[in-house]
Design a protein around this motif. Structure first.
Motif, PDB file in Angstrom:
ATOM      1  N   GLN A  97      90.242  98.864  32.092  1.00  0.00           N
ATOM      2  CA  GLN A  97      88.887  99.251  31.878  1.00  0.00           C
ATOM      3  C   GLN A  97      88.446  99.275  30.297  1.00  0.00           C
ATOM      4  O   GLN A  97      87.367  98.943  29.850  1.00  0.00           O
ATOM      5  CB  GLN A  97      88.505 100.437  32.681  1.00  0.00           C
ATOM      6  CG  GLN A  97      87.153 100.751  32.454  1.00  0.00           C
ATOM      7  CD  GLN A  97      86.220  99.893  33.223  1.00  0.00           C
ATOM      8  OE1 GLN A  97      86.294  99.300  34.004  1.00  0.00           O
ATOM      9  NE2 GLN A  97      84.967  99.737  32.720  1.00  0.00           N
ATOM     10  N   LEU A  98      89.172 100.002  29.664  1.00  0.00           N
ATOM     11  CA  LEU A  98      89.133 100.095  28.056  1.00  0.00           C
ATOM     12  C   LEU A  98      89.026  98.746  27.313  1.00  0.00           C
ATOM     13  O   LEU A  98      88.054  98.573  26.569  1.00  0.00           O
ATOM     14  CB  LEU A  98      90.050 101.193  27.342  1.00  0.00           C
ATOM     15  CG  LEU A  98      89.773 101.276  25.899  1.00  0.00           C
ATOM     16  CD1 LEU A  98      88.536 102.169  25.607  1.00  0.00           C
ATOM     17  CD2 LEU A  98      91.121 102.092  25.336  1.00  0.00           C
ATOM     18  N   SER A 113      87.980  96.116  28.579  1.00  0.00           N
ATOM     19  CA  SER A 113      86.717  95.328  29.106  1.00  0.00           C
ATOM     20  C   SER A 113      85.551  96.234  28.227  1.00  0.00           C
ATOM     21  O   SER A 113      84.656  95.099  27.982  1.00  0.00           O
ATOM     22  CB  SER A 113      86.562  95.455  30.783  1.00  0.00           C
ATOM     23  OG  SER A 113      85.375  94.866  31.029  1.00  0.00           O
ATOM     24  N   GLY A 114      85.622  97.281  28.214  1.00  0.00           N
ATOM     25  CA  GLY A 114      84.459  98.131  27.778  1.00  0.00           C
ATOM     26  C   GLY A 114      84.091  97.858  26.305  1.00  0.00           C
ATOM     27  O   GLY A 114      83.146  97.559  25.721  1.00  0.00           O
ATOM     28  N   THR A 172      94.254  93.510  24.824  1.00  0.00           N
ATOM     29  CA  THR A 172      92.855  94.331  24.328  1.00  0.00           C
ATOM     30  C   THR A 172      92.328  93.559  23.111  1.00  0.00           C
ATOM     31  O   THR A 172      91.129  93.381  22.964  1.00  0.00           O
ATOM     32  CB  THR A 172      93.102  95.691  24.149  1.00  0.00           C
ATOM     33  OG1 THR A 172      93.626  96.311  25.635  1.00  0.00           O
ATOM     34  CG2 THR A 172      91.870  96.640  23.702  1.00  0.00           C
ATOM     35  N   SER A 217      84.506 104.010  30.079  1.00  0.00           N
ATOM     36  CA  SER A 217      85.893 103.685  30.231  1.00  0.00           C
ATOM     37  C   SER A 217      86.856 104.805  30.563  1.00  0.00           C
ATOM     38  O   SER A 217      87.616 104.609  31.420  1.00  0.00           O
ATOM     39  CB  SER A 217      86.656 102.836  29.210  1.00  0.00           C
ATOM     40  OG  SER A 217      85.719 101.922  28.745  1.00  0.00           O
ATOM     41  N   THR A 271      87.628 105.808  34.397  1.00  0.00           N
ATOM     42  CA  THR A 271      88.870 105.508  35.120  1.00  0.00           C
ATOM     43  C   THR A 271      89.919 106.677  35.354  1.00  0.00           C
ATOM     44  O   THR A 271      90.503 106.346  36.281  1.00  0.00           O
ATOM     45  CB  THR A 271      89.300 104.365  34.502  1.00  0.00           C
ATOM     46  OG1 THR A 271      88.090 103.327  34.212  1.00  0.00           O
ATOM     47  CG2 THR A 271      90.165 103.373  35.597  1.00  0.00           C
ATOM     48  N   PRO A 326      79.377 101.182  35.586  1.00  0.00           N
ATOM     49  CA  PRO A 326      80.627 101.910  35.813  1.00  0.00           C
ATOM     50  C   PRO A 326      80.181 103.342  36.022  1.00  0.00           C
ATOM     51  O   PRO A 326      81.047 104.172  36.868  1.00  0.00           O
ATOM     52  CB  PRO A 326      81.361 102.038  34.306  1.00  0.00           C
ATOM     53  CG  PRO A 326      81.046 100.698  33.560  1.00  0.00           C
ATOM     54  CD  PRO A 326      79.515 100.537  34.130  1.00  0.00           C
TER      55      PRO A 326
END
Length: 493
Positions: free
Chosen positions: A60-61, A63-64, A114, A229, A232, A421
């Motif tokens: 999630q991080l 993606s963010g 990432t 993020s 999550t 989110p």
């Protein structure tokens, strides 16, 4: 931006210069690979987590921060194009996207993965500003209607296609192959760009670096996207969530306010602070945020509550591609008429209809209800965002369309990738069985209230529907729309 005619020497080095089909291809290949990935990731997340040993928070991080890099990259490119030729920026960024895709597909762990996807976002944001404006302004006015449809398909057609791609990968595997395919598409784009993209003389080679806009834009994107993020692995009460989000939003207000007050701003905030561009930008932000929220929520509901396979989920939301296509065809017909603001409103209404249909969804009937809702959501995204983008772009001289697109995409991305989110976490906190319908109802209410406020803002501005003067806009310093000031009808009384 009006480029001077290239020299014969330049034509010899750029054999496809001036060819419209090649210009369309390089623009689509610049934007499509990353935009597909933005909505494909969720459905292939378990596969990626298993292969690189990542946690859900780490993905999630990634993606963010990638989305943050996309928004920031657009602003950074708006600064760079003043001093560096667009062709050079395009070629470097397209090559950078190829390399970052290779980095991501070969990553053995979450750290390198990432890094790869964040660089993908950064380069795509820069490609938006370097590649799209020449397509819009560098061809005859007769091409502009087709260009408008291409932009709509390029921005949201690929976003709508992403879940199907993600579903295939999530069910069948091969996410590294997907990244290899994206790298190949970018490599094709690099080749076509080298053969097509004309050089230009930068308008202000000695322009100073904007020490107020760029750092504030970086904080405006990275801080809030990190905060959401964190949800999550945390909750709304965690300082790691609300402190970055609040600080980032404050930076965003300072950024826009500072650009409004500056005599020579990086982004033309003051010229687009009138009725039509404000309505267009706010509509794009509203539709983008609600579309992203409903798509993420529906995917989570179908995978976690209905226990559908990723491929089945991707297929069920695929009708949104049809909706985007219909919206693009309509926009092609209406972009040169007085009906563009109405098309943008129809997108918001369609989004509200899609949300209303989703209220009837359950694990028993999702296979029937979700495709119908997806059709309305796709039309809403296509009709609501891109017309709003052009309402802003046509409200400034054509030379400023790049910085204008950068500002609109910054604000739209901020809204879309923050609200989604947060609402998804709210639904998970309540429990997806009931939280899904609660959050869909909240999104529906936001859409309806937002639409009513936009209609009121349009009416209070005293704007009269009129076609844009596209010929004057392309040929000189004039604007296509001559929009009344905000609340002009009230100020006169």
């Amino acid at each position: 931006m009006r480029f001077r005619s290239p020299s014969p020497r330049l034509f010899s080095r750029v054999p496809l210069a001036g060819r419209y089909p090649a210009a369309v291809a390089l623009s689509l290949l610049a934007l499509s690979p990353y935009l597909i990935l933005t909505t494909a990731t969720a459905l292939m997340e378990p596969r990626v987590m298993g292969d690189i040993g990542a946690t859900r928070f780490e993905l999630q991080l990634a993606s963010g921060m990638s989305n943050a890099a996309y928004a920031f990259g657009a602003v950074a490119a708006a600064d760079l194009v003043q001093r560096v030729a667009r062709r050079r920026i395009y070629l470097i960024c397209e090559a950078g996207f190829v390399l970052s895709s290779v980095l991501a597909l070969s990553a053995p762990d979450a750290g390198l993965f990432t890094a790869g996807v964040v660089l993908q976002g950064l380069f795509t944001g820069m490609l938006l500003v370097s590649a799209l404006p020449p397509l819009v302004t560098g061809h005859p006015v007769e091409r502009l209607r087709t260009t408008a449809a291409v932009v709509s398909l390029g921005l949201f057609g690929m976003v709508a296609f992403g879940p199907l791609v993600g579903g295939l990968v999530g069910s069948l595997g091969g996410w590294r192959g997907l990244f290899a395919g994206l790298a190949a598409l970018a490599a094709i784009g690099l080749t076509i760009g080298a053969l097509t993209f004309e050089g230009n003389d930068p308008p202000a080679r000695r322009a100073r670096f904007d020490w107020t806009a760029i750092p504030l834009a970086l904080a405006t994107t990275t801080l809030p996207f990190f905060g959401v993020s964190w949800l999550t692995r945390g909750s709304f009460a965690d300082p790691a969530f609300f402190v970055p989000v609040v600080c980032g939003l404050i930076c965003g207000v300072l950024l826009v306010g500072g650009q409004y007050r500056k005599t020579t701003p990086l982004m033309p905030v003051r010229p687009i602070s009138n009725t039509l561009p404000v309505v267009g930008m706010v509509n794009a932000m509203l539709v983008g945020a609600c579309f992203t929220s409903l798509l993420e929520l529906t995917e989570a509901y179908l995978t976690r509550e209905a226990h559908y396979a990723p491929l089945r989920v991707g297929v069920l939301v695929t009708p949104q591609i049809v909706g985007v296509f219909v919206a693009s065809v309509l926009f092609r017909r209406l972009v040169s008429t007085r009906w563009t603001p109405h098309l943008a409103l129809s997108g918001t209404i369609s989004l509200a209809i899609g949300a209303g249909v989703l209220l009837a969804a359950s694990t028993a009937n999702a296979s029937v209800v979700v495709p119908v809702a997806a059709l309305f959501l796709g039309f809403g995204a296509g009709a609501g965002v891109t017309p709003g983008l052009f309402l802003a772009g046509f409200s400034v001289p054509s030379a400023q369309i790049g910085p204008t697109f950068a500002l609109v995409e910054l604000l739209r991305s901020e809204a879309a990738f923050l609200v989604g989110p947060v609402l998804l976490h709210l639904a998970l906190t309540i429990g997806l069985a009931g939280g899904f319908h609660v959050v869909v109802a909240i999104t529906l209410a936001l859409t309806v209230i937002g639409a009513l406020l936009l209609v009121a803002l349009y009416a209070l501005g005293g704007a009269r529907p009129e076609p844009p003067d596209l010929a004057s806009w392309l040929s000189g310093p004039s604007t296509a729309y001559h929009s009344p000031a905000l609340l002009a009808a009230i100020r006169k009384t």
